[in-house]
Design a protein around this motif. Structure first.
Motif, PDB file in Angstrom:
ATOM      1  N   SER A   1       9.262  -1.400  -6.696  1.00 40.72           N
ATOM      2  CA  SER A   1       9.282  -0.464  -7.816  1.00 40.72           C
ATOM      3  C   SER A   1       7.893   0.154  -7.998  1.00 40.72           C
ATOM      4  CB  SER A   1       9.718  -1.223  -9.071  1.00 40.72           C
ATOM      5  OG  SER A   1       9.643  -0.404 -10.205  1.00 40.72           O
ATOM      6  N   HIS A   2       6.874  -0.681  -7.905  1.00 40.91           N
ATOM      7  CA  HIS A   2       5.479  -0.240  -8.061  1.00 40.91           C
ATOM      8  C   HIS A   2       5.119   0.819  -7.001  1.00 40.91           C
ATOM      9  CE1 HIS A   2       1.185  -1.042  -9.195  1.00 40.91           C
ATOM     10  NE2 HIS A   2       0.977  -0.646  -7.951  1.00 40.91           N
ATOM     11  N   GLU A   3       5.381   0.491  -5.740  1.00 40.86           N
ATOM     12  CA  GLU A   3       4.974   1.406  -4.660  1.00 40.86           C
ATOM     13  C   GLU A   3       5.776   2.702  -4.705  1.00 40.86           C
ATOM     14  OE1 GLU A   3       2.325   0.673  -3.453  1.00 40.86           O
ATOM     15  OE2 GLU A   3       2.203  -1.499  -3.656  1.00 40.86           O
TER      16      GLU A   3
ATOM     17  N   PHE B   1      -3.798   5.285 -12.687  1.00 31.88           N
ATOM     18  CA  PHE B   1      -2.957   5.310 -11.497  1.00 31.88           C
ATOM     19  C   PHE B   1      -2.407   3.931 -11.164  1.00 31.88           C
ATOM     20  CE2 PHE B   1      -5.312   9.209 -11.483  1.00 31.88           C
ATOM     21  CZ  PHE B   1      -4.251  10.091 -11.360  1.00 31.88           C
ATOM     22  N   GLU B   2      -3.187   2.881 -11.387  1.00 28.97           N
ATOM     23  CA  GLU B   2      -2.669   1.528 -11.145  1.00 28.97           C
ATOM     24  C   GLU B   2      -2.092   0.902 -12.417  1.00 28.97           C
ATOM     25  OE1 GLU B   2      -1.893   0.436  -8.460  1.00 28.97           O
ATOM     26  OE2 GLU B   2      -3.102   1.581  -7.058  1.00 28.97           O
ATOM     27  N   GLY B   3      -2.754   1.137 -13.553  1.00 31.83           N
ATOM     28  CA  GLY B   3      -2.288   0.527 -14.804  1.00 31.83           C
ATOM     29  C   GLY B   3      -0.959   1.107 -15.268  1.00 31.83           C
TER      30      GLY B   3
ATOM     31  N   PHE C   1       6.980   4.138  -7.398  1.00 37.24           N
ATOM     32  CA  PHE C   1       6.464   4.927  -8.520  1.00 37.24           C
ATOM     33  C   PHE C   1       5.185   5.668  -8.094  1.00 37.24           C
ATOM     34  CE2 PHE C   1       4.458   5.725 -12.664  1.00 37.24           C
ATOM     35  CZ  PHE C   1       5.541   6.095 -13.450  1.00 37.24           C
ATOM     36  N   HIS C   2       4.411   5.033  -7.200  1.00 35.72           N
ATOM     37  CA  HIS C   2       3.193   5.657  -6.675  1.00 35.72           C
ATOM     38  C   HIS C   2       3.482   6.954  -5.911  1.00 35.72           C
ATOM     39  CE1 HIS C   2      -0.170   3.201  -7.679  1.00 35.72           C
ATOM     40  NE2 HIS C   2       0.146   2.151  -6.958  1.00 35.72           N
ATOM     41  N   LEU C   3       4.683   7.071  -5.414  1.00 38.38           N
ATOM     42  CA  LEU C   3       5.062   8.285  -4.676  1.00 38.38           C
ATOM     43  C   LEU C   3       4.731   9.519  -5.531  1.00 38.38           C
ATOM     44  CD1 LEU C   3       8.792   8.351  -3.529  1.00 38.38           C
ATOM     45  CD2 LEU C   3       7.751  10.286  -4.656  1.00 38.38           C
TER      46      LEU C   3
ATOM     47  N   LEU D   1       0.865  -1.182   0.000  1.00 34.96           N
ATOM     48  CA  LEU D   1       0.000   0.000   0.000  1.00 34.96           C
ATOM     49  C   LEU D   1       0.899   1.228   0.000  1.00 34.96           C
ATOM     50  CD1 LEU D   1      -2.959   0.791  -0.036  1.00 34.96           C
ATOM     51  CD2 LEU D   1      -2.906   0.883   2.451  1.00 34.96           C
ATOM     52  N   GLU D   2       0.587   2.135  -0.933  1.00 33.58           N
ATOM     53  CA  GLU D   2       1.424   3.309  -1.115  1.00 33.58           C
ATOM     54  C   GLU D   2       1.050   4.438  -0.182  1.00 33.58           C
ATOM     55  OE1 GLU D   2      -0.697   2.007  -3.261  1.00 33.58           O
ATOM     56  OE2 GLU D   2      -2.140   3.525  -3.904  1.00 33.58           O
ATOM     57  N   HIS D   3       2.046   5.186   0.246  1.00 38.81           N
ATOM     58  CA  HIS D   3       1.824   6.395   1.029  1.00 38.81           C
ATOM     59  C   HIS D   3       2.714   7.496   0.474  1.00 38.81           C
ATOM     60  CE1 HIS D   3      -0.705   4.292   3.889  1.00 38.81           C
ATOM     61  NE2 HIS D   3       0.141   3.283   3.777  1.00 38.81           N
TER      62      HIS D   3
ATOM     63  N   TYR E   1      -8.252  -3.326 -13.648  1.00 42.31           N
ATOM     64  CA  TYR E   1      -7.682  -2.062 -14.137  1.00 42.31           C
ATOM     65  C   TYR E   1      -6.169  -2.037 -13.917  1.00 42.31           C
ATOM     66  CZ  TYR E   1      -8.748  -0.823  -9.240  1.00 42.31           C
ATOM     67  OH  TYR E   1      -8.860  -0.823  -7.882  1.00 42.31           O
ATOM     68  N   TYR E   2      -5.651  -2.994 -13.188  1.00 43.43           N
ATOM     69  CA  TYR E   2      -4.196  -3.156 -13.084  1.00 43.43           C
ATOM     70  C   TYR E   2      -3.668  -3.801 -14.371  1.00 43.43           C
ATOM     71  CZ  TYR E   2      -4.039  -2.436  -7.974  1.00 43.43           C
ATOM     72  OH  TYR E   2      -4.110  -1.922  -6.701  1.00 43.43           O
ATOM     73  N   ALA E   3      -4.125  -5.036 -14.634  1.00 44.27           N
ATOM     74  CA  ALA E   3      -3.553  -5.805 -15.743  1.00 44.27           C
ATOM     75  C   ALA E   3      -3.928  -5.209 -17.098  1.00 44.27           C
ATOM     76  CB  ALA E   3      -4.018  -7.257 -15.643  1.00 44.27           C
TER      77      ALA E   3
HETATM   78 ZN    ZN Z   1      -0.589   0.208  -6.944  1.00 38.90          ZN
END
Ligand code: ZN
Length: 605
Positions: free
Chosen positions: A279-281, A313-315, A283-285, A244-246, A383-385
């Protein structure tokens, strides 16, 4: 300390009962009666979770006298008016090991602010203070504190006082309390920390090397690192996965085997998965924590906040998480194509892609993506994949229109400059407008077809433009996730069940039945326990093979239990669908100049 402040004192002395005890002090309560409320959901996880159900006891007082506290709805209380400092004491039950709420026992304490900090209505914009007193209990006295909250006055282990700019900031800084291991590194001269709680023995140098590279890559990608420090809070369990991103940190849950063993020469699939998650989380920053959809940014978290933009945002984040691993040298080009082939296979195996767009899936995340049932493959597109594949397509579109001078990378940087950096929320059509501006062309056809529509993605063309071979074939084994196979020339179409299944005791339990498949035509349903096929007992191990050897024109009997009733089904095999993806690099000698140019620009190796 600010005299008109909001302060929380969080005690963990009741850790064996899994209770955080919170004392909330409000210096200047609302003279008309102070309302306090707990969020119903946590940003990044789009489901109503009603965190207030974990508050087991709450009372208010002022000057040593009890103050009446009335409950207004499931998550809001109002204290009677007082003319001095208001104190609200409450206990929060914390027994959820996920990244989304709170956990406390003698091995570890962890909480998200959304689980523990009541919002003081009307005072959200004030600085919020948090005090974490060092525990008296001998057993946990050696614990340390890790959080992205700003230290105010703390000891060497982190116990003491912290401050947050406002309530939004407060609940975006999860707190870890345990005897965690810590790996520190710097990115653009800013301190970064990867902490691990739970029993784990791993190669800290390897984590240091790989995370330094990945984080530096993302910072360079956006040309700006908007944090003074960053924290990865990692909880290790026997089996688990999630993140989970913060704003200035992330919380990860991973399996013990995901961490790199000492002297690991090759990157294992498990470790690659962990790097992809980090890497995913990270990038969410930028993408979602700062480049934020308008509707999410303005939500008070009391009810659902709707946006059609989660695909972006997720894709897009899913597109760049593994691509960054490739671009910064953490994985090989062949490994990367395998990962993309797996994603395509997951999308192609869901009939839902033909009826639900990624924009609709984003909007309905609250009731569909986050509440998936046995019919999900037929009803819910990820919506991710699929968002990741739409991002790839958008990247190819921008490169094509601008004759390779611009890409999705530039669109992300533009989003950062126009919205994220300025703290402005992205309107629902903001990305489409920016795409038109970047390319100087009307790109609405693309969005209408592949984002708001369910037109099949022209994956073959997109990959062809990169000099990547693409084909879809039937699954060759029950465990075929897509990707390269041993005998690519020997692929043939076999009958298939048209359902997913697992072994459950002595039976094969049907999990999902695909719309339009043979299992559905025969009447089989999710939950059915298959006993026999054509008179012989089946197992999850042999069912795929048994079906694949059936004659396409010959109906056989399936015997199954539905609840406590034995039922017979006439099963007429159908050829398996070509839903399994294979990708390969076309040798350079066979590529055109244009393909090689785009490939090199894309890979950035
Ligand atoms: Zn995500």
């Amino acid at each position: 300390m600010n005299s008109k402040c909001v302060q929380y004192i969080v005690s963990i002395e009741q850790h064996k009962a899994h209770y955080f005890e919170v004392c909330l002090l409000i210096d200047d309560p609302d003279p008309g009666g102070q309302q306090v409320a707990l969020p119903a959901w946590i940003p990044g996880s789009y489901m109503i979770r009603d965190f207030s159900r974990n508050i087991v006891e709450i009372h208010a007082s002022a000057n040593g006298y009890s103050v009446p506290l009335s409950k207004l709805d499931k998550q809001t209380w109002c204290a009677a008016p007082v003319d001095s400092r208001l104190e609200i004491n409450y206990r929060v039950y914390a027994w959820d090991l996920s990244v989304r709420s709170a956990y406390l026992d003698q091995t570890r304490g962890f909480f998200n602010g959304t689980s523990v900090f009541l919002r003081v209505v009307g005072k959200e914009a004030l600085p919020h203070f948090v005090s974490l007193p060092k525990p008296d209990t001998e057993q946990i006295r050696n614990w340390k504190v890790a959080t992205a909250l700003i230290p105010d006055e703390i000891d060497e282990k982190g116990w003491g006082g912290y401050v947050a700019d406002d309530y939004q900031h407060l609940i975006d800084c999860p707190v870890e309390l345990s005897d965690f291991q810590s790996v520190t590194f710097a990115v653009v001269n800013r301190p970064h920390r990867f902490i691990v709680s739970g029993r784990a023995d791993f190669d800290q140098t390897r984590i240091h090397t790989d995370l330094s590279k990945i984080c530096a890559h993302h910072a360079e990608f956006f040309g700006d690192l908007p944090v003074n420090s960053y924290l990865f809070i990692t909880q290790v369990v026997a089996e688990g996965y999630g993140g989970l991103e913060h704003r200035d940190s992330t919380v990860l849950l991973c399996s013990r085997e995901d961490l790199p063993r000492r002297n690991l020469s090759k990157t294992t699939e498990a470790y690659r998965r962990l790097l992809g998650l980090c890497s995913h989380e990270y990038f969410h920053l930028w993408n979602v924590k700062r480049i934020r959809p308008e509707t999410l940014a303005s939500s008070d978290l009391a009810t659902e906040a709707y946006t059609e933009l989660l695909w972006a945002f997720e894709g897009i984040t899913s597109y760049y998480d593994d691509l960054a691993l490739l671009r910064c040298g953490c994985i090989e080009t062949s490994e990367y194509l395998e990962l993309v082939a797996h994603t395509i296979t997951r999308v192609m195996r869901g009939p839902a892609r033909k009826i639900q767009s990624v924009a609709e899936s984003s909007f309905d995340a609250w009731t569909k993506f986050y509440k998936q049932d046995e019919n999900a493959p037929n009803a819910v597109v990820s919506y991710y994949a699929k968002g990741m594949l739409s991002a790839l397509g958008l990247d190819m579109l921008i490169r094509q229109i601008t004759a390779e001078t611009r890409s999705l990378d530039d669109l992300m940087r533009l989003l950062w400059q126009r919205y994220g950096k300025l703290g402005i929320g992205v309107p629902e059509y903001g990305i489409e407008q920016l795409c038109d501006e970047l390319t100087g062309r009307d790109c609405s056809d693309f969005f209408a077809s592949y984002v708001h529509g369910t037109v099949d993605l022209p994956l073959h063309d997109w990959f062809q433009s990169l000099g990547i071979g693409f084909r879809l074939r039937p699954a060759q084994t029950a465990k075929d996730k897509g990707g390269a196979i041993e005998h690519p020339d020997n692929v043939f179409s076999k009958p298939w069940l048209g359902a997913t299944f697992i072994q459950s005791g002595d039976f094969v339990k049907i999990q999902n039945v695909f719309d339009g498949g043979a299992a559905q035509a025969s009447g089989l349903a999710p939950g059915d326990k298959v006993i026999a096929l054509d008179g012989l007992q089946v197992t999850a191990e042999n069912l795929f093979d048994r079906i694949s050897r059936l004659d396409l024109n010959h109906t056989v009997e399936i015997l199954a239990l539905r609840r406590d009733e034995i039922m017979r089904f006439d099963f007429r095999p159908e050829p398996a669908q070509a839903d399994t993806c294979e990708l390969w690099w076309i040798p350079e000698a066979q590529c055109t100049e244009a393909q090689l140019t785009r490939r090199n620009n894309w890979l950035q190796l």
